[in-house]
Enzyme design. Structure first.
Site, PDB file in Angstrom:
ATOM      1  N   ASP A 191      32.287  -8.749  23.375  1.00  0.00           N
ATOM      2  CA  ASP A 191      32.645  -9.126  22.023  1.00  0.00           C
ATOM      3  C   ASP A 191      33.820 -10.095  22.029  1.00  0.00           C
ATOM      4  O   ASP A 191      34.589 -10.172  22.985  1.00  0.00           O
ATOM      5  CB  ASP A 191      33.021  -7.885  21.202  1.00  0.00           C
ATOM      6  CG  ASP A 191      31.803  -7.039  20.840  1.00  0.00           C
ATOM      7  OD1 ASP A 191      30.685  -7.538  21.007  1.00  0.00           O
ATOM      8  OD2 ASP A 191      31.996  -5.889  20.392  1.00  0.00           O
ATOM      9  N   LYS A 236      30.916 -11.498  17.064  1.00  0.00           N
ATOM     10  CA  LYS A 236      30.586 -11.810  15.683  1.00  0.00           C
ATOM     11  C   LYS A 236      31.893 -12.053  14.945  1.00  0.00           C
ATOM     12  O   LYS A 236      32.898 -11.420  15.224  1.00  0.00           O
ATOM     13  CB  LYS A 236      29.823 -10.659  15.031  1.00  0.00           C
ATOM     14  CG  LYS A 236      28.476 -10.382  15.690  1.00  0.00           C
ATOM     15  CD  LYS A 236      27.789  -9.222  15.010  1.00  0.00           C
ATOM     16  CE  LYS A 236      26.412  -8.993  15.604  1.00  0.00           C
ATOM     17  NZ  LYS A 236      26.485  -8.598  17.023  1.00  0.00           N
ATOM     18  N   ASP A 294      35.197   1.550  20.455  1.00  0.00           N
ATOM     19  CA  ASP A 294      34.141   2.441  20.938  1.00  0.00           C
ATOM     20  C   ASP A 294      32.793   1.910  20.457  1.00  0.00           C
ATOM     21  O   ASP A 294      32.658   1.503  19.297  1.00  0.00           O
ATOM     22  CB  ASP A 294      34.361   3.857  20.407  1.00  0.00           C
ATOM     23  CG  ASP A 294      33.274   4.802  20.875  1.00  0.00           C
ATOM     24  OD1 ASP A 294      33.413   5.377  21.958  1.00  0.00           O
ATOM     25  OD2 ASP A 294      32.255   4.951  20.149  1.00  0.00           O
ATOM     26  N   VAL A 334      31.367   3.545  17.163  1.00  0.00           N
ATOM     27  CA  VAL A 334      32.143   3.548  15.922  1.00  0.00           C
ATOM     28  C   VAL A 334      32.150   2.125  15.380  1.00  0.00           C
ATOM     29  O   VAL A 334      32.906   1.267  15.852  1.00  0.00           O
ATOM     30  CB  VAL A 334      33.578   4.063  16.138  1.00  0.00           C
ATOM     31  CG1 VAL A 334      34.359   4.028  14.831  1.00  0.00           C
ATOM     32  CG2 VAL A 334      33.575   5.476  16.709  1.00  0.00           C
ATOM     33  N   MET A 375      38.150  -3.651  10.102  1.00  0.00           N
ATOM     34  CA  MET A 375      37.680  -4.998   9.734  1.00  0.00           C
ATOM     35  C   MET A 375      37.888  -5.275   8.252  1.00  0.00           C
ATOM     36  O   MET A 375      37.028  -5.828   7.570  1.00  0.00           O
ATOM     37  CB  MET A 375      36.199  -5.166  10.101  1.00  0.00           C
ATOM     38  CG  MET A 375      35.929  -4.951  11.578  1.00  0.00           C
ATOM     39  SD  MET A 375      34.179  -4.951  12.004  1.00  0.00           S
ATOM     40  CE  MET A 375      33.669  -3.335  11.422  1.00  0.00           C
ATOM     41  N   GLY A 383      46.663  -4.218  17.347  1.00  0.00           N
ATOM     42  CA  GLY A 383      47.139  -2.927  17.808  1.00  0.00           C
ATOM     43  C   GLY A 383      47.013  -2.742  19.311  1.00  0.00           C
ATOM     44  O   GLY A 383      46.006  -3.093  19.914  1.00  0.00           O
TER      45      GLY A 383
END
Length: 481
Positions: free
Chosen positions: A249, A271, A304, A307, A384, A413
């Protein structure tokens, strides 16, 4: 200081100049002799050991001070004197001739550095601090010395002798790597530790004679956590080190990617609300293509995979196409970012439940049960949600969530650039705009968010909301207009 390029130099029968004839020069000469270099010394006097080598014709010696012409034709030079002017003259002359130079204990003058070395036969492990903190390198070398026994040298020598046979048996790099991984994870290293070289050689011969089967491809969904590489699990690290292909990602941190095999094919399939995005169907196609080609694929996701990571959709696709898969959970952003901001997601006095909410787009916001989210004694973690903060503030307020409810926006974070911005619900969107909060950012809302101001431990202290426009002092502030 510039990042150094690590290399191992073949100095066998190649001329090297050492300027200096004291104890430090003696140590450098010993290392150069072990490498087979042709050594020439320039120094007014020599230690007894160096003098004996010169008298025996094992090295050349030119008495006197440094002469720049001595650099002609050498591969590298080491300045090992206690005279700063001489050392600088050596470095300057070497630079003009493009000869690599090491000035002992002077990183600024050196164009190469001599690392701390652990050696087991032909196996060498070099540790360098870039010349800035040599004691750190030496400390690590001592630790490695206790971990690496002499059998590593025997293992290296055995595999070096059989290198041609191994390459002939496994010409494809991926298959060869898997052969080595299985071999080294088996009894071969133990046999060498037990001083049983004949049994080790038979084991290797049997392994080379065994039939070779076409490797079966597989996909591992790995959660990379929010960014700090220390939060990657051991199983995640193992998968990254075994991967042939990594589909990662956009928000997977560079620090995590650096833990992966250097020769793995890396494809960004992130994305984004703005800019380039890879469609989920294209990600499915890439997983299928590489797995069917017999490759080990890691689908690396921030946080994760289960999630808000669409991991379930990807497993359904893999199962439908009969692709072997595995899941390695990661530390999800709500848990990790809140912890790095000093926020307990649950607290006996403030919150007895946690809700993980995605605020990725207007469609997802419209489907939420805002009345349930507005209830007290719970913690809300919005993923998000930077683009939807105004909607979050308005909908929660409309359902009766108190204006004084604390919030914490955690940007980047767990990373070095982490920022935490705190305030209250009635000024959520305004505060985010003032501090120019950008993705990736997590919103934590609830009484526990107020603890960030007192319990923070990582990075700078939390930033507060700007003064209200109707505050008397606000007129003096540029942003109060």
């Amino acid at each position: 200081m510039a990042t150094l390029f690590p290399l191992f130099a073949d100095l066998h029968d190649r001329p090297v100049l050492v300027v200096g004839g004291g104890a430090v020069a003696e140590r450098k000469v010993q290392a150069l002799r072990e490498a087979g270099a042709r050594i020439h010394l320039q120094a007014p006097t020599l230690t007894p050991a160096l003098q004996a080598l010169a008298d025996a014709g094992r090295l050349g010696w030119e008495p006197g001070t440094f002469r720049a012409g001595a650099l002609d034709g050498v591969w590298l030079v080491i300045a090992a004197t206690d005279d700063a002017d001489t050392n600088r003259a050596v470095a300057d002359a070497a630079s003009r001739r493009r000869v690599l130079a090491n000035v002992v204990d002077d990183a600024a003058l050196s164009s190469f550095h001599v690392p701390a070395v652990v050696q087991r036969g032909e196996l060498q492990i070099a540790v360098s601090s870039g010349g800035g903190a040599p004691m750190v390198a030496r400390h690590l070398r001592r630790q490695l010395e206790t971990w690496l026994d002499e059998s590593w040298g025997a293992l290296t020598a055995l595999l070096a002798r059989e290198r041609r046979r191994i390459r002939a048996r496994f010409p494809e790099p991926g298959a060869r790597r898997r052969f080595f991984e299985q071999l080294l994870a088996g009894p071969l290293p133990r046999l060498l530790r037990q001083r049983q070289p004949e049994q080790a050689e038979r084991l290797l011969a049997d392994a080379l004679a065994a039939p070779v089967s076409r490797p079966a491809g597989a996909v591992v969904l790995v959660g990379a956590g929010p960014g700090d590489p220390g939060l990657l699990t051991l199983n995640g690290l193992r998968a990254l080190n075994e991967a042939d292909v990594i589909l990662h990602d956009r928000l997977v941190s560079d620090a995590v990617l650096q833990l992966a095999r250097r020769d793995a094919l890396r494809i960004e399939v992130g994305k984004s609300a703005q800019g380039h995005s890879v469609r989920q169907e294209s990600i499915h196609a890439l997983m299928l293509e590489h797995a069917r080609a017999g490759r080990r694929v890691v689908r690396l996701k921030g946080g994760d995979p289960f999630v808000f990571g669409r991991g379930g959709e990807e497993l359904e696709f893999l199962r439908a196409h009969d692709i072997t898969y595995e899941v390695v959970p990661g530390i999800t952003a709500a848990v990790a970012c809140a912890a790095y901001a000093g926020i307990p997601l649950t607290h006996r006095d403030h919150a007895q439940s946690v809700r993980l909410v995605t605020a990725h787009c207007r469609d997802s916001l419209d489907t939420l049960d805002w009345a349930a989210l507005a209830r007290g004694r719970q913690t809300l973690a919005f993923y998000m949600g930077v683009a939807g903060l105004e909607t979050v503030q308005a909908r929660l307020s409309a359902e009766g969530c108190p204006a004084s409810t604390p919030f914490a926006l955690i940007e980047n974070g767990s990373r070095a650039e982490q920022r935490v911005i705190t305030g209250h619900l009635d000024r959520l969107a305004e505060t985010a705009r003032h501090h120019q909060v950008s993705s990736p950012a997590l919103l934590v809302l609830g009484e526990v968010a107020g603890l960030a101001d007192t319990l923070h431990w990582f990075g700078p202290a939390p930033l507060a909301a700007p003064p209200r426009s109707d505050h008397p002092a606000a007129a003096t502030l540029p942003h109060a207009a």
